[in-house]
Design a protein around this motif. Sequence first.
Motif, PDB file in Angstrom:
ATOM      1  N   SER A   1       0.851  -1.205   0.000  1.00  0.00           N
ATOM      2  CA  SER A   1       0.000   0.000   0.000  1.00  0.00           C
ATOM      3  C   SER A   1       0.874   1.238   0.000  1.00  0.00           C
ATOM      4  O   SER A   1       1.982   1.230   0.521  1.00  0.00           O
ATOM      5  N   ILE A   2       0.335   2.289  -0.554  1.00  0.00           N
ATOM      6  CA  ILE A   2       1.010   3.594  -0.475  1.00  0.00           C
ATOM      7  C   ILE A   2       0.243   4.438   0.543  1.00  0.00           C
ATOM      8  O   ILE A   2      -0.960   4.652   0.401  1.00  0.00           O
ATOM      9  N   THR A   3       0.941   4.868   1.574  1.00  0.00           N
ATOM     10  CA  THR A   3       0.311   5.734   2.580  1.00  0.00           C
ATOM     11  C   THR A   3       0.745   7.170   2.312  1.00  0.00           C
ATOM     12  O   THR A   3       1.501   7.438   1.379  1.00  0.00           O
ATOM     13  N   ASP A   4       0.299   8.072   3.147  1.00  0.00           N
ATOM     14  CA  ASP A   4       0.692   9.472   2.964  1.00  0.00           C
ATOM     15  C   ASP A   4       1.965   9.814   3.728  1.00  0.00           C
ATOM     16  O   ASP A   4       2.306  10.984   3.882  1.00  0.00           O
ATOM     17  N   GLN A   5       2.633   8.806   4.180  1.00  0.00           N
ATOM     18  CA  GLN A   5       3.892   9.040   4.890  1.00  0.00           C
ATOM     19  C   GLN A   5       4.887   9.761   3.986  1.00  0.00           C
ATOM     20  O   GLN A   5       5.022   9.430   2.812  1.00  0.00           O
ATOM     21  N   ASP A   6       5.575  10.728   4.529  1.00  0.00           N
ATOM     22  CA  ASP A   6       6.639  11.396   3.793  1.00  0.00           C
ATOM     23  C   ASP A   6       7.844  11.523   4.708  1.00  0.00           C
ATOM     24  O   ASP A   6       7.925  12.449   5.507  1.00  0.00           O
ATOM     25  N   MET A   7       8.762  10.603   4.557  1.00  0.00           N
ATOM     26  CA  MET A   7       9.974  10.624   5.372  1.00  0.00           C
ATOM     27  C   MET A   7      11.165  11.122   4.562  1.00  0.00           C
ATOM     28  O   MET A   7      12.306  10.931   4.952  1.00  0.00           O
ATOM     29  N   SER A   8      10.880  11.748   3.432  1.00  0.00           N
ATOM     30  CA  SER A   8      11.971  12.042   2.503  1.00  0.00           C
ATOM     31  C   SER A   8      13.009  12.993   3.068  1.00  0.00           C
ATOM     32  O   SER A   8      14.170  12.950   2.687  1.00  0.00           O
ATOM     33  N   ASP A   9      12.620  13.855   3.955  1.00  0.00           N
ATOM     34  CA  ASP A   9      13.590  14.790   4.514  1.00  0.00           C
ATOM     35  C   ASP A   9      14.259  14.256   5.766  1.00  0.00           C
ATOM     36  O   ASP A   9      15.139  14.902   6.320  1.00  0.00           O
ATOM     37  N   VAL A  10      13.814  13.115   6.198  1.00  0.00           N
ATOM     38  CA  VAL A  10      14.287  12.648   7.507  1.00  0.00           C
ATOM     39  C   VAL A  10      15.210  11.445   7.375  1.00  0.00           C
ATOM     40  O   VAL A  10      16.276  11.401   7.948  1.00  0.00           O
ATOM     41  N   ILE A  11      14.770  10.503   6.596  1.00  0.00           N
ATOM     42  CA  ILE A  11      15.528   9.262   6.542  1.00  0.00           C
ATOM     43  C   ILE A  11      15.629   8.772   5.111  1.00  0.00           C
ATOM     44  O   ILE A  11      14.963   9.283   4.225  1.00  0.00           O
TER      45      ILE A  11
ATOM     46  N   HIS B   1       5.646   2.892   9.448  1.00  0.00           N
ATOM     47  CA  HIS B   1       5.508   3.263  10.865  1.00  0.00           C
ATOM     48  C   HIS B   1       6.803   3.840  11.429  1.00  0.00           C
ATOM     49  O   HIS B   1       6.897   4.093  12.630  1.00  0.00           O
ATOM     50  N   MET B   2       7.794   4.000  10.588  1.00  0.00           N
ATOM     51  CA  MET B   2       9.106   4.407  11.108  1.00  0.00           C
ATOM     52  C   MET B   2       9.014   5.827  11.656  1.00  0.00           C
ATOM     53  O   MET B   2       8.486   6.720  11.011  1.00  0.00           O
ATOM     54  N   LYS B   3       9.579   6.018  12.824  1.00  0.00           N
ATOM     55  CA  LYS B   3       9.601   7.331  13.443  1.00  0.00           C
ATOM     56  C   LYS B   3      10.899   8.037  13.055  1.00  0.00           C
ATOM     57  O   LYS B   3      11.897   7.390  12.753  1.00  0.00           O
ATOM     58  N   PRO B   4      10.898   9.346  13.132  1.00  0.00           N
ATOM     59  CA  PRO B   4      12.119  10.076  12.760  1.00  0.00           C
ATOM     60  C   PRO B   4      13.337   9.669  13.573  1.00  0.00           C
ATOM     61  O   PRO B   4      14.455   9.729  13.087  1.00  0.00           O
ATOM     62  N   ASP B   5      13.124   9.254  14.823  1.00  0.00           N
ATOM     63  CA  ASP B   5      14.275   8.917  15.655  1.00  0.00           C
ATOM     64  C   ASP B   5      14.540   7.415  15.680  1.00  0.00           C
ATOM     65  O   ASP B   5      15.307   6.913  16.485  1.00  0.00           O
ATOM     66  N   SER B   6      13.894   6.703  14.774  1.00  0.00           N
ATOM     67  CA  SER B   6      14.053   5.240  14.785  1.00  0.00           C
ATOM     68  C   SER B   6      14.763   4.797  13.512  1.00  0.00           C
ATOM     69  O   SER B   6      14.831   5.536  12.536  1.00  0.00           O
ATOM     70  N   ASP B   7      15.283   3.615  13.535  1.00  0.00           N
ATOM     71  CA  ASP B   7      15.822   3.071  12.290  1.00  0.00           C
ATOM     72  C   ASP B   7      15.408   1.626  12.103  1.00  0.00           C
ATOM     73  O   ASP B   7      16.129   0.821  11.541  1.00  0.00           O
ATOM     74  N   SER B   8      14.231   1.286  12.609  1.00  0.00           N
ATOM     75  CA  SER B   8      13.746  -0.077  12.383  1.00  0.00           C
ATOM     76  C   SER B   8      12.431  -0.025  11.621  1.00  0.00           C
ATOM     77  O   SER B   8      11.698   0.967  11.673  1.00  0.00           O
ATOM     78  N   GLY B   9      12.185  -1.097  10.891  1.00  0.00           N
ATOM     79  CA  GLY B   9      11.004  -1.134  10.038  1.00  0.00           C
ATOM     80  C   GLY B   9       9.979  -2.133  10.523  1.00  0.00           C
ATOM     81  O   GLY B   9      10.168  -2.821  11.521  1.00  0.00           O
TER      82      GLY B   9
END
Lengths: 163, 403
Positions: B135-145, B175-183
């Motif tokens: 699925s494609i969610t609206d998550q945008d982590m492009s600036d973070v990770i 579900h990855m948080k900005p301060d996390s590195d696990s999937g």
Amino acid sequence: MKALRGFLIIGLLICGIHPLSAAVPAKPINAADFKSALASSRGKIIVLNFWATWCVPCLREVPDLLAVTNEVKGSGVVLIGVAVDDPSPGATEVERFRKRYFPEFFTYARQGSEMDELASVIDPTWNEVVPTTYLIDRNGKVVRRIQGKKSTQEFRQIIKDIL
Amino acid sequence: MGLSPEGQKASAPDIAVNSKGDIAVLWVDRSPQDKPADGGHNHDRHLAVTDVYVAISKDGGNTFSTPTKVNTSSGAVWGQQLSRPRIVGTPNGSWHVAYSANDIHPKLNKTLLTTHYTRSIDGGRSFESPKRLSSITDQDMSDVIHGGFASAAAFGTMTSAPDGSVHVYWIDTRHMKPDSDSGALYGSASRDDGKTFTTDKQLIDTSVCPCCQLTAVANSKSEIIMGSRQVEKDSFRPATVMTLSRLGKVTNERQSIGGAPWQINGCPLKPTVVAVHDSKIFAASHSGGEATPGVIFSVSNDGGKSFKPRGIVHPSAAVSDAPTITVNGSRVLLAWHAKVGSAPRRVYYRFYSLSGEPIGEIQELDSAPGVSQFPVTAARSDGSFQLLWQQADRIWSTTLTAK
């Protein structure tokens, strides 16, 4: 003055010596040229950081490394990155990333087919974990291999031990 | 035998043997990466930009078909050794391919990685238009990770089961948080030979090492055995195995395969490979926690509830990595690549009994001089093993027979 600076940067790059102040494009490099570049950097303490644009801990570590090495750049410590991403023509992909997120970071970008080729120049036993950081002394000898992200404080101490 | 044609830049092989004994081989061609970025969008665009090819043998590996390109648009595949496309066969002769694809978020207009699937129902001569499983969610982590990707569903795997089902799994950052590195670990299954797949479902919500490709096999009961790497407190990252029922429910939580603890706040890039025979599970992975980092081998005799590590498989190697493991009959084949002394990286292998005891010595694969690497293996219908490996820019194949 701008033209002179550009000339100097190009000249240093041709010699394989990276400018002590960064903000130059990512440089694609193969193993042979990488070996030459490191050899021509003798006399400096090199913090050589293998990283990748898709490696989360690497991305968190680069700013710390920049900060720590900037603190001691007067002592001849230089930070050099080696991006192990799959190669792209002219390292455009790594450069696009570097310029946007770490504009002060000088990095090579691998040109060869395999990640192992560049690391083998200084460490044939590299196990392809990123980030891996090597501390190279003024004689060109690898004195420390660090795997995984370390804190600013840890890096500061590691570098201090070498100086 | 060289499988990929001269002129390609082949890497990241995979192999499957179906119940008829037909052999399918897959590899990634990196040639599209030599072309300049198409400039189709102004944001970060990530490699790998590759094509996937498949060739089929219907005569036990003596000859292979002309390779078929699997993806419909060139460079659509995010294919590399770290996140290899997968191929499996099902009993009715279909071949199934799963891969990570370069995609664009429809709303954010940013790059992301999605998991795609396609199949061939004509013996590998052609492949259907791929379908996206993640699925494609609206998550945008492009600036973070992960430097520019809005999200990623990659480093996945696929297996088929004796009941004909096809299971695709991947590591997902939604579900990855900005301060996390696990999937997270997500999956989707098909029970109609790949015609339709279930909506993707989360199996593990966090603590999956996001850059260590998943692996999976099915046992004779169509239960799934999955290898992954876990992220624990203080960045310890054990190689683990978990089991799922044939309906996809977790029956054994992740169990460490053992070995020295590996604490690494980084990207190990190390899958946990698995093979199964009845209640025995064989697992191998590179461990950087050992005194000399290298491949460790481990055996479970209780269906994955516990593992007994057998130590480093290649103690004399300066470094060993990239294990692959297969069971056929009464023999287990473990192959890997390693550097011994000042020699270049080479493929090695060893046979084991079903109790995990080595049989014979470690063998170096007989191949041309130079670097040989990234082996993958499959069980042939005649009791022997088919092994693929990468040498220079080509994929090669050979047959190995246990004594």
